[in-house]
Design an enzyme around this catalytic site. Structure first.
Site, PDB file in Angstrom:
ATOM      1  CB  CYS A  18      -1.007  -0.022   1.154  1.00 35.87           C
ATOM      2  SG  CYS A  18      -0.295   0.050   2.812  1.00 35.87           S
ATOM      3  NE  ARG A  24      -4.577   1.738   1.665  1.00 34.64           N
ATOM      4  CZ  ARG A  24      -4.302   2.407   0.553  1.00 34.64           C
ATOM      5  NH1 ARG A  24      -5.153   2.356  -0.462  1.00 34.64           N
ATOM      6  NH2 ARG A  24      -3.204   3.124   0.468  1.00 34.64           N
ATOM      7  CG  ASP A 130      -5.291   5.905   2.040  1.00 33.52           C
ATOM      8  OD1 ASP A 130      -5.342   5.585   3.237  1.00 33.52           O
ATOM      9  OD2 ASP A 130      -4.345   6.545   1.532  1.00 33.52           O
TER      10      ASP A 130
HETATM   11  P1  4NP Z   1      -1.896   2.949   4.041  1.00 27.88           P
HETATM   12  O1  4NP Z   1      -2.466   4.357   4.538  1.00 27.88           O
HETATM   13  O2  4NP Z   1      -1.300   3.193   2.665  1.00 27.88           O
HETATM   14  O3  4NP Z   1      -3.119   2.088   3.979  1.00 27.88           O
HETATM   15  O4  4NP Z   1      -0.883   2.505   5.068  1.00 27.88           O
HETATM   16  C1  4NP Z   1      -1.710   5.509   4.579  1.00 27.88           C
HETATM   17  C2  4NP Z   1      -0.846   5.724   5.632  1.00 27.88           C
HETATM   18  C3  4NP Z   1      -0.100   6.881   5.700  1.00 27.88           C
HETATM   19  C4  4NP Z   1      -0.231   7.832   4.703  1.00 27.88           C
HETATM   20  C5  4NP Z   1      -1.103   7.623   3.651  1.00 27.88           C
HETATM   21  C6  4NP Z   1      -1.844   6.456   3.587  1.00 27.88           C
HETATM   22  N1  4NP Z   1       0.525   9.040   4.767  1.00 27.88           N
HETATM   23  O5  4NP Z   1       0.312   9.910   3.923  1.00 27.88           O
HETATM   24  O6  4NP Z   1       1.377   9.151   5.674  1.00 27.88           O
END
Ligand code: 4NP
Length: 172
Positions: A18, A24, A130
């Site tokens: 991800c 996720r 997300d």
């Molecule tokens: P993930 O969610 O891709 O599902 O782990 C996110 C976690 C952090 C960030 C964006 C999406 N961020 O911009 O830090």
């Protein structure tokens, strides 16, 4: 599309990707490992996860993701975020991106690089949304999607020749 065969007979390596590797893909990682253990495939299929971004490397899962897993009976405590390394595509049997932007970031679709929800029996090919910017509902949705998709993925993995958890018997 059938699963690509293992690069090494008898063992299959899956990695989930991800953006941040704190929401996720870690949730999918924990749920998939549990389903594999339930199916007797724990030693034959290994799972890892990573994020295309480096912001959270070394951190545990997002608190909201961890709480959602914990409430559903999973252990979220062992996760530490890693960044995706482009050499990984050549070493894994299957690289599964959680959304289409993540898929583009790992080089796009190929035999061994696909969307995680290609295996979703309800809405195949969709993104795992997300949940980072939203409320806790988003994490409940992710859990629901990863539970049903992991189950379908384990069914596919169980059908791969040479990976079954059951011992093969020869006829008397
Ligand atoms: P993930 O969610 O891709 O599902 O782990 C996110 C976690 C952090 C960030 C964006 C999406 N961020 O911009 O830090």
């Amino acid at each position: 599309m059938p699963l690509p065969p293992p690069r090494r007979p008898g063992h299959y390596r899956v990695t989930l990707v991800c953006l941040g590797n704190i929401c996720r893909s870690p949730m999918a990682h924990v749920v998939l490992e549990q389903r594999l253990a339930d199916a007797g495939l724990h030693g034959r299929v290994s799972v890892s996860s990573s994020g295309t971004g480096d912001w959270h490397v070394g951190e545990p899962m997002d608190d909201r993701a961890a709480a959602t897993l914990d409430q559903a009976g999973y252990d979220p405590t062992r996760h530490r975020a890693r960044q995706y390394d482009e050499t990984e595509a050549a070493s894994y049997d299957l690289v599964l991106a959680m959304d289409s932007a993540n898929l583009a970031d790992v080089g796009g679709r190929s035999e061994r690089v696909r969307l995680y929800r290609d295996f979703d029996p309800v809405e195949p090919g969709a993104d795992v949304p997300d949940p980072w910017y939203g409320g806790s509902d988003g994490f409940d949705t992710v859990l629901e999607l990863v539970e049903r998709t992991s189950e379908a993925l384990v069914t596919e993995l169980s059908g791969l020749s040479g990976l079954s958890g059951q011992s093969e018997r020869s006829a008397p």
